[in-house]
Motif scaffolding. Sequence first.
Motif, short mmCIF file in Angstrom:
data_model
loop_
_atom_site.label_atom_id
_atom_site.label_comp_id
_atom_site.label_asym_id
_atom_site.label_seq_id
_atom_site.Cartn_x
_atom_site.Cartn_y
_atom_site.Cartn_z
N THR A 67 0.81 -1.23 0.00
CA THR A 67 0.00 0.00 0.00
C THR A 67 0.84 1.27 0.00
OG1 THR A 67 -0.12 -0.08 2.42
CG2 THR A 67 -1.89 -1.16 1.17
N ASP A 68 2.13 1.16 0.21
CA ASP A 68 2.99 2.35 0.25
C ASP A 68 3.29 2.80 -1.18
OD1 ASP A 68 5.02 4.24 0.49
OD2 ASP A 68 5.92 3.25 2.23
N THR A 69 2.54 3.79 -1.64
CA THR A 69 2.67 4.23 -3.03
C THR A 69 3.93 5.05 -3.27
OG1 THR A 69 1.30 6.16 -2.55
CG2 THR A 69 0.19 4.21 -3.44
N THR A 70 4.61 5.48 -2.21
CA THR A 70 5.89 6.17 -2.42
C THR A 70 6.98 5.20 -2.82
OG1 THR A 70 6.54 5.99 -0.09
CG2 THR A 70 5.26 7.93 -0.73
N LEU A 71 6.82 3.91 -2.47
CA LEU A 71 7.79 2.90 -2.86
C LEU A 71 7.43 2.27 -4.20
CD1 LEU A 71 8.47 1.08 0.53
CD2 LEU A 71 9.93 2.75 -0.62
N THR A 72 6.16 1.91 -4.38
CA THR A 72 5.72 1.31 -5.63
C THR A 72 4.19 1.39 -5.75
OG1 THR A 72 5.71 -0.70 -6.98
CG2 THR A 72 5.58 -1.00 -4.60
N LYS A 73 3.72 1.47 -6.97
CA LYS A 73 2.28 1.40 -7.25
C LYS A 73 1.94 0.12 -8.02
CE LYS A 73 1.81 6.44 -7.44
NZ LYS A 73 1.42 7.62 -8.27
N ALA A 74 2.93 -0.78 -8.11
CA ALA A 74 2.75 -1.98 -8.93
C ALA A 74 1.91 -3.06 -8.26
CB ALA A 74 4.11 -2.56 -9.30
N TYR A 75 1.79 -3.00 -6.92
CA TYR A 75 1.11 -4.10 -6.22
C TYR A 75 0.04 -3.57 -5.26
CZ TYR A 75 5.24 -6.46 -8.03
OH TYR A 75 6.21 -6.94 -8.86
N LEU A 76 -0.72 -2.60 -5.72
CA LEU A 76 -1.79 -2.04 -4.90
C LEU A 76 -2.92 -3.06 -4.74
CD1 LEU A 76 -1.99 1.58 -6.35
CD2 LEU A 76 -1.12 0.91 -4.09
N PRO A 77 -3.52 -3.13 -3.56
CA PRO A 77 -4.64 -4.06 -3.37
C PRO A 77 -5.78 -3.74 -4.34
CG PRO A 77 -3.92 -3.10 -1.28
CD PRO A 77 -3.20 -2.37 -2.34
N GLY A 78 -6.32 -4.77 -4.94
CA GLY A 78 -7.46 -4.59 -5.84
C GLY A 78 -7.12 -4.09 -7.22
N ASP A 79 -5.83 -4.02 -7.56
CA ASP A 79 -5.42 -3.57 -8.89
C ASP A 79 -5.95 -4.56 -9.94
OD1 ASP A 79 -4.13 -2.87 -11.24
OD2 ASP A 79 -2.21 -2.47 -10.28
#
Length: 532
Positions: free
Chosen positions: A409-421
Motif C-alpha cells: 500500500t505504500d505508493t511512495t515505494l511502488t504502485k505496482a502491487y496495490l490491493p485490488g489492482d
Amino acid sequence: MRILFTSILSAILLPVMADTLVHGTVTDVAGIPVAGAAISDGHEVVLTDLAGQYSLMSPLDLGYVFVSTPDGYEPAERLGNRPKFWQHVAQGETSPVDFRLRRLPSDSALAVIAVADLQIANRAVDRERLRDLYVPDLNRAVDSLRSCGLNPIVLTLGDQTCEYYWYDNNYGLADFNREFTVGAPVYHTMGNHDNDPYFAGDIPAATTWHREMGPSYYSFNRGGCHFVVLDNILYNNADGAPGHHGKRDYRTGMTSSQLAWLERDLATVRDKDAPLFISMHGVLLSYPVAEGDTVKTVYRMTNGGQHIDSLLAPFRRINVLSGHAHNSHFQHTPDGRIREYNYQAACGTWWPARIKPPRPNFWMGGDGAPWGYAIWNFSTPEPTQLYKGFAMSPDYQMRVYDLNCVAITDTTLTKAYLPGDESNRNVVLANVWAYEPGCSVRMFEDGRELKVTRVKAQDPLHFMLRAIPLKADGVAVNKALMPENTAHMFRAHASRPDTPVMVEFTDIHGHTFTTVLSRPARNSCLETFLAK
C-alpha cells in the motif's frame, strides 16, 4: 634560463631503468621440461622451448612473471588454497625464475564454482557468515562434485573485500585469504573494492593486490578450455594518499596495456572452437530486456568493450563470468557467440552496509535472486551451469507469486502491487533468475497452458522484507535500497483465483525445474515464503 637548462641537463643525465632479462625453466615435479607453456610479465607472452626454457625482456613495472598453466597441469606450489602460478621479480634481478607444475589425473572432468562479491569487511556479522554459511556451503559443493568424479576449482569474480573498511576495520586481503578456507584451488579476480584506497591511480592502487593475491590479470588452461581472468576496473581514486582514503572513483574498462596483453595471450590458443571462459568483475554486456524492448547498446563496458569484441572474433564459444551488479543478468550478444553470466553477489544486497547502525547483508539481491554461487560441469562436450543459493536446494530456481494475495500500500515505494489492482487480478508472477536467451518459461492451469509474457518488474518480496522495514525504521530508502526493475520476470493470467498453477522453467542446457503454486495463496506471499 639557467634553471631550464639545468632541468634539461638533469633529465639527460638521469639513468633510465633498462628492461630486465627474465629467464627460467618450466618443469613438472619430476624435472621433465614442459614445452609450449606461455610465460608473461603482463605485457609480453613467450612460449617455453623443447627444454622448457624461456626468456623475455621486461620492464617489470608490475613486479611479477606468471605461467599460463598448460592443460593437464596445475602449479605444484600453493599459498593456502591459491595455486602459485606467479613469481615476484624485482627490476634488475638476474636469478632464474622457474616454475614447477604437477600433472592432473586424466580420469576426472573439471568443475568450476564461480562466486561473486563476497565483500567481507569485518562489519555486521559478515565474517561470521563467511565462516558459518558461505565457506561450509561451498565446501559441501566441492565434496559433492568430487563424489561425482569431478575435479573442482573455485573462481571468484571480484570484491572479495571492501576497501572502505580495510583500514577502519583492520580487515583486508590478507585477512580474507586466511579465512576463505575452501578446500579446492582458488583463482581470484580483482574487483573495484579490492584496490587500496590509500593510493591514487589504477596501477598504484593495485599494489596491495599484487603483493597479497598475485597478478590482477592472467590466464590458465584447464578441462580443455582456456580461462582468462581480467581486471576491468579502471580505479582512479582521486586524492588517495598514505593515511587518507581517496574518492574511490572508478569506471568499467581496461587499459591499452592489458588489451595488448590479451591479444597476445589469445594468440597462444590453438583451438579457437574450444570453450573460452573470461572472468571479470565489471559487467561486459548490456542488461537483458523484456518482450517488446530493444537493446540500445551491446556493451555496457564502453571503455574497451568493442576492442574485446574484435579480439574475440576468432572464437565461437565464449562464456563471460562477472559480478559487481549484485543482481543476476544472463545476456547474450545478438549473434549468440558471447554469453555473459553476471552472477548475483554472494553477500546479497550489501548497500545498507553504510546505514548507521550497520545492518547485516540481505540474503537476496535487488532482483530477488538469492545470494549464492554458480556450479559449472565440464563432464559433457558443452559445459553446463547451475546457480545455487546458499543453504538452498539446487532445484530452487524461481519464486512464484499469486498477485491476488500481494498487497503493498505504500505508493511512495511502488504502485505496482496495490490491493485490488485490476491489472493484477488472477495474475501469476514468476521470478526466474537464471533465465537467458534460449530458455523457456511455461505456466499451466489445471493442465491448460497459459500465455506467458516476459516483463520488467520489481520483486515484491524484496519490498516486504527489505525496503518497507527499512523505511519503517526511519531509513531513507534511496534507489540503491530499492528492488531492481529486472527482466527475468514472467506474468500469466489464470482464469480463476482458486486454481493451482504449475510453472516450468527449462534452462539452455535442457534442465527442467517446476513448482506448483497453490491458489489462493495464504494471506500474503511473505507468509507463503516463510512457511517453506
